[in-house]
Scaffold this motif. Structure first.
Motif, PDB file in Angstrom:
ATOM      1  N   ILE A  11     -59.734 -45.772  34.625  1.00  0.00           N
ATOM      2  CA  ILE A  11     -60.600 -44.906  35.415  1.00  0.00           C
ATOM      3  C   ILE A  11     -60.580 -43.454  34.919  1.00  0.00           C
ATOM      4  O   ILE A  11     -61.622 -42.787  34.861  1.00  0.00           O
ATOM      5  CB  ILE A  11     -60.227 -44.988  36.921  1.00  0.00           C
ATOM      6  CG1 ILE A  11     -61.196 -44.170  37.777  1.00  0.00           C
ATOM      7  CG2 ILE A  11     -58.790 -44.569  37.149  1.00  0.00           C
ATOM      8  CD1 ILE A  11     -62.601 -44.676  37.778  1.00  0.00           C
ATOM      9  N   ILE A  66     -63.870 -41.304  33.586  1.00  0.00           N
ATOM     10  CA  ILE A  66     -64.288 -40.032  34.189  1.00  0.00           C
ATOM     11  C   ILE A  66     -64.422 -38.953  33.114  1.00  0.00           C
ATOM     12  O   ILE A  66     -65.378 -38.164  33.129  1.00  0.00           O
ATOM     13  CB  ILE A  66     -63.289 -39.606  35.288  1.00  0.00           C
ATOM     14  CG1 ILE A  66     -63.383 -40.565  36.479  1.00  0.00           C
ATOM     15  CG2 ILE A  66     -63.566 -38.173  35.743  1.00  0.00           C
ATOM     16  CD1 ILE A  66     -62.299 -40.370  37.525  1.00  0.00           C
ATOM     17  N   LYS A 124     -71.691 -40.186  39.390  1.00  0.00           N
ATOM     18  CA  LYS A 124     -70.860 -39.350  40.266  1.00  0.00           C
ATOM     19  C   LYS A 124     -70.725 -37.919  39.744  1.00  0.00           C
ATOM     20  O   LYS A 124     -70.370 -37.016  40.513  1.00  0.00           O
ATOM     21  CB  LYS A 124     -69.475 -39.984  40.427  1.00  0.00           C
ATOM     22  CG  LYS A 124     -69.475 -41.286  41.214  1.00  0.00           C
ATOM     23  CD  LYS A 124     -68.063 -41.804  41.394  1.00  0.00           C
ATOM     24  CE  LYS A 124     -68.036 -43.070  42.231  1.00  0.00           C
ATOM     25  NZ  LYS A 124     -66.648 -43.555  42.453  1.00  0.00           N
ATOM     26  N   GLN A 170     -69.537 -44.107  36.937  1.00  0.00           N
ATOM     27  CA  GLN A 170     -68.841 -42.816  37.011  1.00  0.00           C
ATOM     28  C   GLN A 170     -69.743 -41.668  36.571  1.00  0.00           C
ATOM     29  O   GLN A 170     -69.618 -40.544  37.064  1.00  0.00           O
ATOM     30  CB  GLN A 170     -67.572 -42.849  36.151  1.00  0.00           C
ATOM     31  CG  GLN A 170     -66.472 -43.758  36.681  1.00  0.00           C
ATOM     32  CD  GLN A 170     -66.012 -43.371  38.072  1.00  0.00           C
ATOM     33  OE1 GLN A 170     -65.954 -42.197  38.415  1.00  0.00           O
ATOM     34  NE2 GLN A 170     -65.681 -44.373  38.873  1.00  0.00           N
TER      35      GLN A 170
END
Length: 230
Positions: free
Chosen positions: A73, A77, A106, A103
């Motif tokens: 993760i 990001i 986001k 991601q």
């Protein structure tokens, strides 16, 4: 011994991502036929991918979106923060499935204005929080593992679209073979998305580099910008 020899082959493959049968036979002082048999056995066990001259590393196994979402993760990001600069105001963005693309969404400012076209169910759900982004949802048959719509209906809908940029999710990429994916329907859908887009951008985590799957989307040269971690 065969077991020891095969472990050495796998160790070399993990370090170098690919191996040449001729080079390994010289290194281990055995015949090329012996190495080829080792490679075939390891391929049958799913430990590598056999190719004409030797073998390459298999990429991550295809698993459900919910399982992949939290894997690597932090790397995803970091990639998303690098790639978000390619999203320009009031442009038309085509984006398909994948946890790294998820991601990326986001990282877009909440007041950003553009048009996003996607076949990804998780991305569609996320975009409801962006009041100034118009969302075009592509239909088709739902690929339940990846949570994307694919197939003839998706491809047909794409024929009336021209995108400024396409963010293509990548499962496997090899410098020689190119971009590959597990299913034919996903492959054909990605090929159409490339065709209707001016630019193609992909974010790739390290575990997908120099790996291969069954269906070839295209050579690496189709990618305009490849975003990698440091």
């Amino acid at each position: 011994m065969k077991a020891e020899r095969q472990n050495i082959i796998l160790d070399i493959l993990n370090k170098e991502k690919k191996i040449i049968a001729k080079d390994i036979s010289t290194k281990l002082n055995v015949s090329e036929d012996t190495i080829r048999r080792d490679l075939n056995e390891l391929d049958e066990k799913g430990l590598l991918k056999r190719v004409h001259s030797g073998a390459i590393k298999r990429g991550p196994k295809a698993v459900d979106f919910s399982i992949r979402e939290d894997v690597n993760i932090e790397e995803k990001i970091r990639l998303a923060k690098k790639a978000v600069k390619y999203i320009k105001p009031d442009s038309v963005i085509l984006i398909d499935g994948g946890t790294t693309n998820y991601q990326l969404i986001k990282q877009i400012p909440k007041d950003f204005s553009c048009i996003i076209i996607t076949n990804s169910i998780p991305i569609i759900s996320l975009l409801k929080y962006y009041p100034n982004i118009k969302v075009l949802s592509l239909g088709g048959f739902l690929h339940k593992q990846s949570l994307v719509n694919i197939g003839y209906e998706t491809i047909k809908q794409l024929e009336s679209i021209h995108a400024d940029v396409y963010f293509m999710g990548i499962s496997h990429i090899d410098s020689e073979i190119g971009i590959t994916i597990v299913t034919l329907e996903e492959c054909q859908t990605k090929q159409k998305m490339i065709e209707v887009s001016s630019e193609v951008i992909s974010m790739v985590t390290k575990d997908k580099l120099e790996t291969v799957s069954n269906f070839v989307v295209g050579k690496t040269g189709i990618i305009t910008n490849l975003v990698l971690d440091d």
